[in-house]
Design a protein around this motif. Structure first.
Motif, PDB file in Angstrom:
ATOM      1  N   GLU A  19      21.822   6.625  -7.637  1.00  8.57           N
ATOM      2  CA  GLU A  19      21.406   7.850  -7.509  1.00  8.57           C
ATOM      3  C   GLU A  19      22.136   9.121  -8.697  1.00  8.57           C
ATOM      4  O   GLU A  19      21.221   9.583  -9.606  1.00  8.57           O
ATOM      5  N   LEU A  20      23.113   8.856  -8.935  1.00  9.86           N
ATOM      6  CA  LEU A  20      23.733   9.636 -10.017  1.00  9.86           C
ATOM      7  C   LEU A  20      23.576   9.192 -11.349  1.00  9.86           C
ATOM      8  O   LEU A  20      23.331  10.120 -12.238  1.00  9.86           O
ATOM      9  N   ARG A  21      23.447   7.996 -11.533  1.00  6.11           N
ATOM     10  CA  ARG A  21      22.909   7.636 -12.875  1.00  6.11           C
ATOM     11  C   ARG A  21      21.803   8.051 -13.239  1.00  6.11           C
ATOM     12  O   ARG A  21      21.240   8.107 -14.368  1.00  6.11           O
ATOM     13  N   SER A  22      20.836   7.754 -12.249  1.00  5.08           N
ATOM     14  CA  SER A  22      19.386   8.191 -12.361  1.00  5.08           C
ATOM     15  C   SER A  22      19.466   9.554 -12.909  1.00  5.08           C
ATOM     16  O   SER A  22      18.594  10.096 -13.898  1.00  5.08           O
ATOM     17  N   TYR A  23      20.133  10.374 -12.073  1.00  7.45           N
ATOM     18  CA  TYR A  23      20.073  12.146 -12.609  1.00  7.45           C
ATOM     19  C   TYR A  23      20.792  12.247 -14.130  1.00  7.45           C
ATOM     20  O   TYR A  23      20.068  13.092 -14.824  1.00  7.45           O
ATOM     21  N   ILE A  24      21.795  11.571 -14.240  1.00  7.26           N
ATOM     22  CA  ILE A  24      22.298  11.656 -15.613  1.00  7.26           C
ATOM     23  C   ILE A  24      21.492  11.071 -16.796  1.00  7.26           C
ATOM     24  O   ILE A  24      21.191  11.662 -17.758  1.00  7.26           O
ATOM     25  N   ALA A  25      20.611   9.910 -16.415  1.00 10.11           N
ATOM     26  CA  ALA A  25      19.641   9.559 -17.338  1.00 10.11           C
ATOM     27  C   ALA A  25      18.399  10.578 -17.629  1.00 10.11           C
ATOM     28  O   ALA A  25      18.067  10.658 -18.796  1.00 10.11           O
ATOM     29  N   GLN A  26      18.154  11.282 -16.557  1.00  7.37           N
ATOM     30  CA  GLN A  26      17.089  12.367 -16.694  1.00  7.37           C
ATOM     31  C   GLN A  26      17.593  13.612 -17.535  1.00  7.37           C
ATOM     32  O   GLN A  26      17.098  13.949 -18.321  1.00  7.37           O
ATOM     33  N   ILE A  27      18.796  13.855 -17.345  1.00  6.28           N
ATOM     34  CA  ILE A  27      19.710  14.951 -18.191  1.00  6.28           C
ATOM     35  C   ILE A  27      19.371  14.434 -19.548  1.00  6.28           C
ATOM     36  O   ILE A  27      19.025  15.287 -20.581  1.00  6.28           O
ATOM     37  N   GLU A  28      19.859  13.277 -20.019  1.00 10.60           N
ATOM     38  CA  GLU A  28      19.987  12.737 -21.351  1.00 10.60           C
ATOM     39  C   GLU A  28      18.606  12.835 -21.876  1.00 10.60           C
ATOM     40  O   GLU A  28      18.364  13.441 -23.039  1.00 10.60           O
ATOM     41  N   ALA A  29      17.529  12.507 -21.314  1.00  9.54           N
ATOM     42  CA  ALA A  29      16.243  12.548 -21.770  1.00  9.54           C
ATOM     43  C   ALA A  29      15.534  14.034 -21.886  1.00  9.54           C
ATOM     44  O   ALA A  29      14.912  14.093 -22.789  1.00  9.54           O
ATOM     45  N   LEU A  30      16.118  14.612 -20.869  1.00 11.50           N
ATOM     46  CA  LEU A  30      15.935  16.355 -21.234  1.00 11.50           C
ATOM     47  C   LEU A  30      16.422  16.811 -22.528  1.00 11.50           C
ATOM     48  O   LEU A  30      16.035  17.495 -23.296  1.00 11.50           O
ATOM     49  N   ARG A  31      17.358  16.091 -22.717  1.00 12.10           N
ATOM     50  CA  ARG A  31      18.588  16.784 -23.944  1.00 12.10           C
ATOM     51  C   ARG A  31      17.850  16.129 -25.199  1.00 12.10           C
ATOM     52  O   ARG A  31      17.409  17.194 -26.102  1.00 12.10           O
ATOM     53  N   VAL A  32      16.979  15.139 -25.131  1.00 14.70           N
ATOM     54  CA  VAL A  32      16.529  14.614 -26.281  1.00 14.70           C
ATOM     55  C   VAL A  32      15.253  15.415 -26.662  1.00 14.70           C
ATOM     56  O   VAL A  32      15.012  15.725 -27.828  1.00 14.70           O
ATOM     57  N   GLU A  33      14.514  15.578 -25.328  1.00 14.52           N
ATOM     58  CA  GLU A  33      13.249  16.615 -25.688  1.00 14.52           C
ATOM     59  C   GLU A  33      13.473  17.890 -26.378  1.00 14.52           C
ATOM     60  O   GLU A  33      12.961  18.115 -26.943  1.00 14.52           O
ATOM     61  N   ILE A  34      14.809  18.444 -25.896  1.00 18.94           N
ATOM     62  CA  ILE A  34      14.996  19.859 -26.152  1.00 18.94           C
ATOM     63  C   ILE A  34      15.319  19.852 -27.456  1.00 18.94           C
ATOM     64  O   ILE A  34      15.060  20.570 -28.255  1.00 18.94           O
ATOM     65  N   ALA A  35      16.026  18.738 -28.126  1.00 20.03           N
ATOM     66  CA  ALA A  35      16.548  18.602 -29.238  1.00 20.03           C
ATOM     67  C   ALA A  35      14.958  18.403 -30.253  1.00 20.03           C
ATOM     68  O   ALA A  35      15.136  18.903 -31.358  1.00 20.03           O
ATOM     69  N   ASN A  36      14.275  17.325 -29.806  1.00 18.15           N
ATOM     70  CA  ASN A  36      13.007  17.356 -30.520  1.00 18.15           C
ATOM     71  C   ASN A  36      12.100  18.659 -30.658  1.00 18.15           C
ATOM     72  O   ASN A  36      11.746  19.074 -31.683  1.00 18.15           O
ATOM     73  N   ILE A  37      12.316  19.491 -29.852  1.00 16.92           N
ATOM     74  CA  ILE A  37      11.590  20.656 -29.886  1.00 16.92           C
ATOM     75  C   ILE A  37      12.537  21.722 -30.707  1.00 16.92           C
ATOM     76  O   ILE A  37      11.535  22.336 -31.676  1.00 16.92           O
ATOM     77  N   ASP A  38      13.667  21.581 -30.845  1.00  9.55           N
ATOM     78  CA  ASP A  38      14.322  22.401 -31.647  1.00  9.55           C
ATOM     79  C   ASP A  38      13.940  21.995 -33.063  1.00  9.55           C
ATOM     80  O   ASP A  38      13.877  23.045 -34.036  1.00  9.55           O
ATOM     81  N   VAL A  39      13.980  20.817 -33.469  1.00 11.68           N
ATOM     82  CA  VAL A  39      13.572  20.439 -34.852  1.00 11.68           C
ATOM     83  C   VAL A  39      12.109  20.916 -35.285  1.00 11.68           C
ATOM     84  O   VAL A  39      11.934  21.381 -36.086  1.00 11.68           O
ATOM     85  N   LEU A  40      11.202  20.966 -34.079  1.00  4.03           N
ATOM     86  CA  LEU A  40       9.891  21.386 -34.444  1.00  4.03           C
ATOM     87  C   LEU A  40       9.676  22.821 -34.763  1.00  4.03           C
ATOM     88  O   LEU A  40       9.171  23.516 -35.597  1.00  4.03           O
ATOM     89  N   VAL A  41      10.627  23.584 -34.012  1.00  2.00           N
ATOM     90  CA  VAL A  41      10.610  24.915 -34.062  1.00  2.00           C
ATOM     91  C   VAL A  41      11.438  25.374 -35.600  1.00  2.00           C
ATOM     92  O   VAL A  41      10.805  26.207 -36.041  1.00  2.00           O
TER      93      VAL A  41
END
Length: 161
Positions: A19-41
C-alpha cells in the motif's frame, strides 16, 4: 500457533508495504504531471512574449526564424495582427492578435487550475503515506514487543525446569 501469528503478521506487514509503495508511485506520477504542466505553462508564456515582441517590431521587419535546434532562416514579418493558433485535435484557427493572446492566457489558466488540483491530491497522498508509515512503525514495534515477551516466557520456562 506462534507460526500462524507470525505468518499473519508478515502478511499484514507485506500488505502495508504494498500500500505504501502504491501511494509513493501515485505521488511520483503526480509530480511528473505537474512538471509537464509547468513546461507547457512556460512555453505558453514564452509564446505570448514572442508574439508581443513580434507585434512590437511591426510588419516589414527582417527576422531570423528558427528551423530546428541549430538552423535559422531569414524571414520578413508580414501581418502580425492575425495569429494562427491550435485549438486542439489538430485544428487551427486564425484569430486577431488580442484574441489569440487571450486564448493562450485561458489555456494557461486552465493548466494552473489543473496543477493546483494535482498538488492538492499530492498533499492528500503525502498524508496517507505519513499515516501508513506510522502504522508500519507501530506494527513493527508490536512485533518486537511480542518477540521480547516470547523470549522472556521461554527464559522463565527454562528457569522453572
Amino acid at each position: 500457533m506462534l507460526k500462524k501469528l507470525l505468518k499473519k503478521d508478515d502478511r499484514k506487514m507485506a500488505e502495508l508495504n504494498r500500500e505504501l509503495r502504491s501511494y509513493i508511485a501515485q505521488i511520483e506520477a503526480l509530480r511528473v504531471e505537474i512538471a509537464n504542466i509547468d513546461v507547457l505553462v512556460s512555453e505558453y508564456r514564452t509564446t505570448i512574449t514572442t508574439l508581443k515582441n513580434l507585434k512590437g517590431l511591426g510588419a516589414g521587419k527582417e527576422i531570423l526564424l528558427p528551423v530546428g535546434r541549430i538552423a535559422q532562416v531569414g524571414a520578413k514579418l508580414e501581418d502580425v495582427n492575425k495569429i494562427v493558433i491550435n485549438i486542439g485535435s489538430g485544428i487551427s484557427v486564425e484569430l486577431p492578435f488580442d484574441e489569440a493572446v487571450q486564448q493562450i492566457e485561458k489555456e494557461i489558466t486552465v493548466l494552473l487550475v489543473l496543477r493546483e488540483a494535482l498538488e492538492k491530491a499530492m498533499v492528500k497522498l503525502y498524508a496517507k503515506v505519513e499515516e501508513l508509515t506510522e502504522r508500519i512503525r507501530e506494527h513493527g514495534h508490536s512485533e518486537v514487543s511480542q518477540d521480547t515477551g516470547e523470549e522472556n516466557e521461554s527464559k522463565e520456562e527454562g528457569e522453572e525446569k
